[in-house]
Design a protein around this motif. Sequence first.
Motif, PDB file in Angstrom:
ATOM      1  N   ALA A 157       0.651  24.399 -34.311  1.00 47.09           N
ATOM      2  CA  ALA A 157      -0.546  24.115 -33.516  1.00 47.09           C
ATOM      3  C   ALA A 157      -0.318  22.913 -32.602  1.00 47.09           C
ATOM      4  O   ALA A 157      -0.696  22.930 -31.417  1.00 47.09           O
ATOM      5  CB  ALA A 157      -1.735  23.862 -34.444  1.00 47.09           C
ATOM      6  N   TRP A 158       0.297  21.866 -33.128  1.00 48.07           N
ATOM      7  CA  TRP A 158       0.520  20.670 -32.313  1.00 48.07           C
ATOM      8  C   TRP A 158       1.673  20.858 -31.344  1.00 48.07           C
ATOM      9  O   TRP A 158       1.690  20.261 -30.267  1.00 48.07           O
ATOM     10  CB  TRP A 158       0.734  19.461 -33.218  1.00 48.07           C
TER      11      TRP A 158
ATOM     12  N   SER B  87       1.547  21.122 -42.825  1.00 44.22           N
ATOM     13  CA  SER B  87       0.340  21.547 -43.541  1.00 44.22           C
ATOM     14  C   SER B  87       0.170  20.707 -44.801  1.00 44.22           C
ATOM     15  O   SER B  87      -0.933  20.232 -45.111  1.00 44.22           O
ATOM     16  CB  SER B  87       0.432  23.029 -43.913  1.00 44.22           C
TER      17      SER B  87
ATOM     18  N   ALA C  26      -7.205  21.823 -32.923  1.00 39.33           N
ATOM     19  CA  ALA C  26      -6.012  22.642 -32.663  1.00 39.33           C
ATOM     20  C   ALA C  26      -5.543  23.329 -33.940  1.00 39.33           C
ATOM     21  O   ALA C  26      -5.151  24.505 -33.921  1.00 39.33           O
ATOM     22  CB  ALA C  26      -4.907  21.771 -32.076  1.00 39.33           C
ATOM     23  N   VAL C  27      -5.581  22.608 -35.062  1.00 42.94           N
ATOM     24  CA  VAL C  27      -5.189  23.203 -36.345  1.00 42.94           C
ATOM     25  C   VAL C  27      -6.174  24.300 -36.746  1.00 42.94           C
ATOM     26  O   VAL C  27      -5.769  25.364 -37.239  1.00 42.94           O
ATOM     27  CB  VAL C  27      -5.103  22.118 -37.429  1.00 42.94           C
TER      28      VAL C  27
ATOM     29  N   LEU D  30       1.474  25.091 -40.393  1.00 42.00           N
ATOM     30  CA  LEU D  30       0.454  25.358 -39.376  1.00 42.00           C
ATOM     31  C   LEU D  30       0.318  24.230 -38.361  1.00 42.00           C
ATOM     32  O   LEU D  30       0.338  24.478 -37.152  1.00 42.00           O
ATOM     33  CB  LEU D  30      -0.891  25.646 -40.056  1.00 42.00           C
ATOM     34  N   PRO D  31       0.184  22.949 -38.771  1.00 41.98           N
ATOM     35  CA  PRO D  31       0.090  21.891 -37.758  1.00 41.98           C
ATOM     36  C   PRO D  31       1.351  21.765 -36.914  1.00 41.98           C
ATOM     37  O   PRO D  31       1.265  21.384 -35.734  1.00 41.98           O
ATOM     38  CB  PRO D  31      -0.162  20.626 -38.585  1.00 41.98           C
TER      39      PRO D  31
ATOM     40  N   GLY E  39      -5.468  27.299 -34.730  1.00 41.53           N
ATOM     41  CA  GLY E  39      -4.244  27.896 -35.237  1.00 41.53           C
ATOM     42  C   GLY E  39      -4.464  28.640 -36.538  1.00 41.53           C
ATOM     43  O   GLY E  39      -3.864  29.705 -36.770  1.00 41.53           O
TER      44      GLY E  39
END
Length: 424
Positions: A260-261, A93, A227-228, A256-257, A231
């Motif tokens: 999400a990833w 993030s 995607a982020v 978060l990334p 999320g």
Amino acid sequence: MLPTENAVGPGRTATALGPWVDALLATVVTLLVMTALAALGLWLAGAGDLPGSALPAVVAATVLMAVGVPVQLTGGAAFLAEAHGGLSALPLSVTLLGALTLARLFLRPLRLRAVARPGELAGRAARTAVLWLALLLLLRVPAHRSFTISTGDPLADSLGSAFDAAPTVGFRTGLLPTVGLGLLWLAVVLLLTLVTARGAPLPPTLLRYRAAVRPAAHAVLTLLLCAVALGLLAGLVSATMDGHPRETLAVVLLALPNLAWLALGLGFGASWHGSAGGDLGLPMPQLLTDVLRTSDGRDVTLDLGALTAQDGRAWLLAVLVGLLLLLTGLGAALHSPPGLPLWRYAAQLAGALAFAMLLIGLGTRISAEVGLSLLGFDAAGGGVRLDPRLLLAVPLAAGWGALAGLLGELAARRLRRDTSATRT
């Protein structure tokens, strides 16, 4: 003549200082927003309760970690205890916000131009690198800190107090990793900015490659940001419903990334392997911890099947990722020159998605271990390790990218025909 010289002199000085001012603005603002996000996330995670007002030092170390610098943990308690370990993980993030901020500010002075001389781009990148490195080296100063901790064992804590040898843990970052990895992070961010941003100027010799690379690269970047965003929406909903809003928001603001990833890669069919043991206090969702934690500490495989075994709704990831890939292929095709062979669209998106999967794999790696021994006995500690299987993940992403590029161009051709028919 003297008034003319005086009039020209300040103008030349301002022209010479202009790129330095741009670079200073870009680096300082980038570091400030990264620091602010890291501070808020760590405060929500409970770092404000660390002894000795250690929060600023932890924030500095977290920002350095966000650009790839590993943190070494050291400490002890006279002759009674010894702490050891290390932490290598990207709080993505913080990384993502810093990269987007730097990219925006780096391109701001060039936003009205389509072409830039190679020397000008290199000069701006070099000035940015010099100032960025200076700021990272300054950040190392507060990132060196030691503080007293509890072992979690009442007997061990009592022994430490009795012998005036309460255990301490400190963290530090190496000079060479800070310089090397900090500059590598900057170089990757600037390179990806020039490749993915539609308004980024390029040298004349590279303009012919713009149509072949940028549409697919920009489409994949959009996929990662979508995607982020999804999320983030899921995290905010979870924060209002799971009864632990601070912990959930801490995960959102710091990692978060990462999640999400990771979910995106799992939806591709990729897998990771690793383990989790003890309690490091890392912001990790319970579902991921449940998969990685085993009684004997052995490695386990993290894939879509393992998640589905813990939560039956996890299979929806494959459906969601499939829809996102189709939209990515369509977006890349609509912004690419029409009339190219189908294999070109497939190959371009395959290459872009494979490279993205490589970055996702490297960015989601976690290697964290903390150990504390007292009088020869292990008193506290824990560890988390997560490694991608890139030899499987990268070809899978390339295959899905090729299919999405092919289907996206077929859909784009249909849209172009419908649009032409409507106009006539």
